[in-house]
Structures are given as structure tokens and as C-alpha cells.
Design a protein around this motif. Structure first.
Motif, mmCIF file in Angstrom:
data_model
loop_
_atom_site.group_PDB
_atom_site.id
_atom_site.type_symbol
_atom_site.label_atom_id
_atom_site.label_comp_id
_atom_site.label_asym_id
_atom_site.label_seq_id
_atom_site.Cartn_x
_atom_site.Cartn_y
_atom_site.Cartn_z
ATOM 1 N N ARG A 69 0.833 -1.217 0.000
ATOM 2 C CA ARG A 69 0.000 0.000 0.000
ATOM 3 C C ARG A 69 0.857 1.253 0.000
ATOM 4 N NH1 ARG A 69 -3.391 -0.896 5.316
ATOM 5 N NH2 ARG A 69 -1.313 -1.514 5.981
ATOM 6 N N GLY A 70 2.145 1.119 0.356
ATOM 7 C CA GLY A 70 3.027 2.276 0.506
ATOM 8 C C GLY A 70 3.361 2.475 1.978
ATOM 9 N N LEU A 71 4.468 3.187 2.238
ATOM 10 C CA LEU A 71 4.885 3.454 3.620
ATOM 11 C C LEU A 71 3.783 4.197 4.350
ATOM 12 C CD1 LEU A 71 8.505 4.866 3.096
ATOM 13 C CD2 LEU A 71 7.881 2.619 4.036
ATOM 14 N N ARG A 72 3.561 3.841 5.586
ATOM 15 C CA ARG A 72 2.544 4.528 6.404
ATOM 16 C C ARG A 72 2.860 6.038 6.476
ATOM 17 N NH1 ARG A 72 -2.580 3.799 8.598
ATOM 18 N NH2 ARG A 72 -2.819 5.654 9.859
ATOM 19 N N GLU A 73 4.139 6.356 6.693
ATOM 20 C CA GLU A 73 4.524 7.766 6.836
ATOM 21 C C GLU A 73 4.155 8.564 5.561
ATOM 22 O OE1 GLU A 73 8.738 8.364 7.071
ATOM 23 O OE2 GLU A 73 8.532 10.454 7.733
ATOM 24 N N LEU A 74 4.380 7.948 4.416
ATOM 25 C CA LEU A 74 4.047 8.638 3.159
ATOM 26 C C LEU A 74 2.531 8.762 3.009
ATOM 27 C CD1 LEU A 74 4.612 9.901 0.428
ATOM 28 C CD2 LEU A 74 4.920 7.605 -0.536
ATOM 29 N N ARG A 75 1.806 7.696 3.338
ATOM 30 C CA ARG A 75 0.353 7.770 3.170
ATOM 31 C C ARG A 75 -0.258 8.814 4.100
ATOM 32 N NH1 ARG A 75 -2.093 2.982 4.253
ATOM 33 N NH2 ARG A 75 -0.233 2.050 5.146
ATOM 34 N N GLU A 76 0.366 8.976 5.268
ATOM 35 C CA GLU A 76 -0.112 10.032 6.184
ATOM 36 C C GLU A 76 0.180 11.413 5.604
ATOM 37 O OE1 GLU A 76 1.619 9.111 9.987
ATOM 38 O OE2 GLU A 76 0.111 7.558 10.374
ATOM 39 N N GLU A 77 1.350 11.545 5.002
ATOM 40 C CA GLU A 77 1.727 12.833 4.412
ATOM 41 C C GLU A 77 0.818 13.155 3.217
ATOM 42 O OE1 GLU A 77 4.303 14.270 6.150
ATOM 43 O OE2 GLU A 77 3.708 16.075 5.060
ATOM 44 N N ILE A 78 0.492 12.143 2.430
ATOM 45 C CA ILE A 78 -0.412 12.339 1.281
ATOM 46 C C ILE A 78 -1.797 12.772 1.784
ATOM 47 C CG2 ILE A 78 -1.681 11.153 -0.570
ATOM 48 C CD1 ILE A 78 0.849 9.354 -0.948
ATOM 49 N N ALA A 79 -2.275 12.109 2.839
ATOM 50 C CA ALA A 79 -3.599 12.455 3.383
ATOM 51 C C ALA A 79 -3.605 13.913 3.840
ATOM 52 C CB ALA A 79 -3.954 11.515 4.529
ATOM 53 N N ALA A 80 -2.521 14.347 4.491
ATOM 54 C CA ALA A 80 -2.443 15.741 4.957
ATOM 55 C C ALA A 80 -2.404 16.695 3.763
ATOM 56 C CB ALA A 80 -1.195 15.922 5.822
ATOM 57 N N PHE A 81 -1.619 16.350 2.745
ATOM 58 C CA PHE A 81 -1.484 17.172 1.538
ATOM 59 C C PHE A 81 -2.836 17.306 0.826
ATOM 60 C CE2 PHE A 81 -0.727 17.237 -3.100
ATOM 61 C CZ PHE A 81 0.125 18.319 -3.230
ATOM 62 N N GLU A 82 -3.541 16.199 0.670
ATOM 63 C CA GLU A 82 -4.831 16.241 -0.036
ATOM 64 C C GLU A 82 -5.857 17.050 0.770
ATOM 65 O OE1 GLU A 82 -5.524 15.318 -3.040
ATOM 66 O OE2 GLU A 82 -3.696 14.228 -3.539
ATOM 67 N N GLY A 83 -5.717 16.998 2.104
ATOM 68 C CA GLY A 83 -6.616 17.784 2.946
ATOM 69 C C GLY A 83 -6.342 19.268 2.786
ATOM 70 N N THR A 84 -5.080 19.666 2.912
ATOM 71 C CA THR A 84 -4.737 21.090 2.852
ATOM 72 C C THR A 84 -4.939 21.642 1.449
ATOM 73 O OG1 THR A 84 -2.854 20.327 4.147
ATOM 74 C CG2 THR A 84 -2.915 22.673 3.641
ATOM 75 N N ARG A 85 -4.469 20.932 0.450
ATOM 76 C CA ARG A 85 -4.473 21.476 -0.910
ATOM 77 C C ARG A 85 -5.837 21.343 -1.593
ATOM 78 N NH1 ARG A 85 -1.155 24.902 -2.673
ATOM 79 N NH2 ARG A 85 -1.687 24.237 -4.777
ATOM 80 N N HIS A 86 -6.549 20.246 -1.334
ATOM 81 C CA HIS A 86 -7.757 19.985 -2.126
ATOM 82 C C HIS A 86 -9.016 19.800 -1.290
ATOM 83 C CE1 HIS A 86 -4.426 18.140 -4.773
ATOM 84 N NE2 HIS A 86 -4.552 19.410 -5.046
ATOM 85 N N GLY A 87 -8.900 20.026 0.015
ATOM 86 C CA GLY A 87 -10.070 19.933 0.883
ATOM 87 C C GLY A 87 -10.655 18.534 0.959
#
Ligand code: PMP
Length: 399
Positions: A69-87
Motif C-alpha cells: 500500500r506504501g509506507l505509512r509515513e508517506l500515506r499520512e503525508e499524502i492524506a495531509a497534503f490532499e486535505g490542505t491542498r484539495h479539501g
């Protein structure tokens, strides 16, 4: 006679962009200089923090298989990025990290389609959507979109005309390659309405999400509401946003109960995306937004130069791109089909472009110009095109 080959693999067509590049190689081999507006690849280098993180990860021994699925740390960072950038409110377990968005699209099409299914592809549309659909054995059905006020525009009736009883998914792309459009809320609502009415998946390619200009704002169809998010898979990557094409790092965002199937398909395709690149991707999302802002400002200046230059050619109409790094201009029909026109401009102007017919019949008289090139090159290339094109009025009057 060798044994037969896969029908599905053989039905996936080749790439027009690659074909045009081969023609350009032949022209260059004759000693003619060719300006390349064909390739869909940033002319920037990856951000420094990304390079440093990759080197550090290699030195620290992060070269093993990781979670499919990908590194947990990266998936957390992606989730934060998608939240901030794209709501978007995303749980890291909705995310599957893949080798580029090609990897994401490959996993999604294989997880959702079957040989007895159809997939609707918005046209003009990026060629690999059809090929990736064909590889699963499913049938891609082009849905040509109308031109409204000079711009391709997505609407429910045009989408619905391509829906059959076998249709299982609609593929959309915003910001939209090749048109340079950014889909509006109203257009996305049309997609959502058709998907709900016919119970379809939406595959939303958002690979150009960070490259939007002026008033345009990127909006994900998944942000329209939880009912739509429940039938949407977003595919995207760091390739265009962070100038990391060769690093091969993308991801899908899927409904929670679909993600494990995507992870399984990803596992049997690649096992996992390259482990040390996943560490570098964390640095991209966490520490490189100023790089993205700077790159976007440079693209914005180039898109203005491209639109200005192309519109100054008699017979060419280029709406200002709202996103991506592509201008999609219509060329007077007197110059003939876009394939012939692109070959003519390669031979006579030394300019490599992509014919609109590569994206479906709706754009037979369009040409795509990639402005992932510096301003001086853009100006020189457009000047060459202007010099090489005979005025269209002269051509029609001779008919
Ligand atoms: N989607 C679109 C619309 C693209 O233009 C491209 C690259 N040209 C891709 C997906 C694939 O890019 P990558 O695999 O590098 O993310």
C-alpha cells in the motif's frame, strides 16, 4: 509459427507522441534543428530536499520491499497534503502508492473492469486511457465533448451518449490534458449525476492538480460529497507537480473497502513502489511547496506567451490554458487534418507538436503544444510556425 499473443495486449494502440518523436529524430538526423513541444514532461529538475531525502534513504539502507500500500509515513503525508491542498478528507488506508499514475491507472482499471465491461473515455482524452482499458479486455468508448466559446466543455448529455448497459466506469481528467481546461463545479456535477444515474465508477485523473493558473481552481469530483467519493478513485502522482517524472511515484485514493483490492493488484504488478523514492516523496509533500509555487509562476508566464503567439497567427485560435502545461489550439480546416498539419510543421518549421486527432475525432483540427520549455524556445518555435504556415485564405480560395 510461434504460439499466439494476448488479444488484449495487441489491441492496445501505440503512442502518437512517441511516433511523432521518432519522425522528429529522422528530421534531426538530416541536420535540421527541431524544437520539441511534443513531450508532456516538466523541463525542471526535482526539488533539492527530494534529492537529499532519496540519497539519505539509500545510505540509511531503505532499499527493501515495503508494504504494497506504501509506507505509512508517506500515506499520512499524502492524506495531509490532499486535505490542505484539495479539501479532501482522506484516511491513509484509502491510499495505495504506485509507480507513477500509470501504475495507479493500471491498478484501478484492472481492479474495476472485466472483458465484458465498457469504460467511457472523455474526448479529447489522453491516449493511454484507451490502451489501459483495452489491456483489461474491456472496451473503451469515446465520448466526444462539444466546443463552447472556443473551449472543449464537458456535459452530461455528451457523456451519457456513450454509456451502454455494459458501462462500468467514466474516466475524467482535470486539469485536462490535452485541452488545458480545468473542470468547473458544474461540469463535475454533470459527471457525478451521470455516474449516479447509471451506477458507475468515476476514475478521476488529477495528475496536473498543482498546475492551475489565474482564476482557475482545481476541484476534485470526490470533494462534491461522500456519495460521490464512495464511487470515485482518484489517480495522481508527483511527476508533474514536483517535476519527478522518472522517479515513478504516484498513488490512488479509493473508498476504504476498495483500497485492499488495489493494493493486491499493485502487489502483483510491482510488489511496491520503489522504497527510497517513497522517502523522497515525503520530503516533496512536506518541504517543497515553494518549489511548486515558483514552477507554477514560470509556467503561467509561458502560457501567456503561447496564447499570445498562437493567436497572432491568422487561422489559429488558442484559448488561454487554465491548467496543465498544454495549449490546445484549433487550426483552420484549410490546413487539413491535424496529423498532416503536424507532419508539415515538423518538416517545414522544425517544430514538434502533437496532432489533436491523437486525442479522438472531436479534435481533428486541433494541435497540442506543450509549454514545458523556456520562454525563448517558445517564442522561436511559434515564430517558426507562423513563417511556415501559408495564410489559410489563400488555400481556400484555390480549392
Ligand atoms: N495522466 C495524464 C493525463 C498524463 O498526461 C500523464 C503523463 N503524460 C500521466 C497520467 C502519467 O504520468 P505519471 O505516470 O508519470 O504519473
Amino acid at each position: 509459427m510461434p504460439p499466439p499473443l494476448s488479444k488484449f495486449a495487441q489491441s492496445a494502440g501505440g503512442s502518437v507522441v512517441v511516433g511523432m518523436r521518432l519522425l522528429a529524430d529522422a528530421v534531426e538526423a538530416r541536420g535540421v534543428s527541431v524544437i520539441d513541444f511534443g513531450i508532456g514532461e516538466p523541463d525542471f529538475d526535482a526539488p533539492e530536499p527530494v534529492k537529499e531525502a532519496a540519497i539519505r534513504a539509500i545510505k540509511d539502507g531503505h532499499g527493501t520491499y515495503v508494504d504494497p500500500r506504501g509506507l505509512r509515513e508517506l500515506r499520512e503525508e499524502i492524506a495531509a497534503f490532499e486535505g490542505t491542498r484539495h479539501g479532501l478528507e482522506v484516511d491513509p488506508d484509502q491510499i495505495v502508492v504506485t509507480p507513477g499514475s500509470y501504475g495507479a491507472l493500471s491498478a484501478v482499471t484492472r481492479a474495476l473492469l472485466d472483458p465484458d465491461a465498457d469504460a467511457v473515455i472523455v474526448e479529447p482524452g489522453w491516449g493511454p486511457y484507451k490502451a489501459l482499458t483495452s489491456l483489461t479486455g474491456a472496451t473503451p468508448i469515446g465520448a466526444p465533448m462539444p466546443v463552447v466559446d472556443g473551449r472543449f466543455t464537458l456535459d452530461a448529455a455528451s457523456l451519457e451518449a456513450a454509456v451502454t448497459p455494459r458501462t462500468r466506469a467514466i474516466m475524467i481528467n482535470t486539469p485536462w490534458n490535452p485541452t488545458g481546461r480545468v473542470l468547473t463545479r458544474a461540469e463535475l456535477e454533470d459527471v457525478a449525476m451521470v455516474a449516479e444515474r447509471h451506477d458507475l465508477w468515476i476514475i478521476a485523473d488529477e495528475v496536473y492538480s498543482e498546475l492551475v493558473y489565474g482564476e482557475a481552481r482545481h476541484l476534485s469530483v470526490a470533494a462534491l460529497g461522500p456519495e460521490i467519493a464512495a464511487r470515485t478513485v482518484i489517480v495522481t502522482s508527483l511527476s508533474k507537480s514536483f517535476a519527478m517524472t522518472g522517479w515513478r511515484l504516484g498513488y490512488c485514493i479509493a473508498p476504504l473497502d476498495l483500497a485492499p483490492l488495489l493494493a493486491r493488484v499493485n502487489q502483483y504488478t510491482s510488489r511496491c513502489a520503489t522504497s527510497f523514492v517513497q522517502h523522497a516523496a515525503v520530503a516533496a509533500l512536506r518541504d517543497s511547496m515553494s518549489f511548486v509555487d515558483d514552477m507554477r509562476a514560470q509556467y503561467a508566464a509561458r502560457r501567456d506567451a503561447v496564447a499570445r503567439g498562437l493567436n497572432a497567427i491568422d487561422g489559429v485560435n488558442c484559448p488561454s490554458p487554465e491548467g496543465t502545461f498544454y495549449a490546445f489550439a484549433s487550426f483552420d480546416e484549410a490546413w487539413g487534418d491535424s496529423r498532416d498539419l503536424a507532419s508539415y510543421l515538423l518538416e517545414h518549421a522544425g517544430v514538434l507538436l502533437t496532432p489533436g486527432s491523437a486525442y479522438g475525432p472531436a479534435s481533428r483540427h486541433h494541435i497540442r503544444l506543450s509549454f514545458a520549455a523556456d520562454l525563448a524556445t517558445i517564442e522561436e518555435g511559434i515564430a517558426r510556425m507562423k513563417d511556415a504556415l501559408p495564410p489559410p485564405a489563400q488555400l481556400t480560395s484555390n480549392d
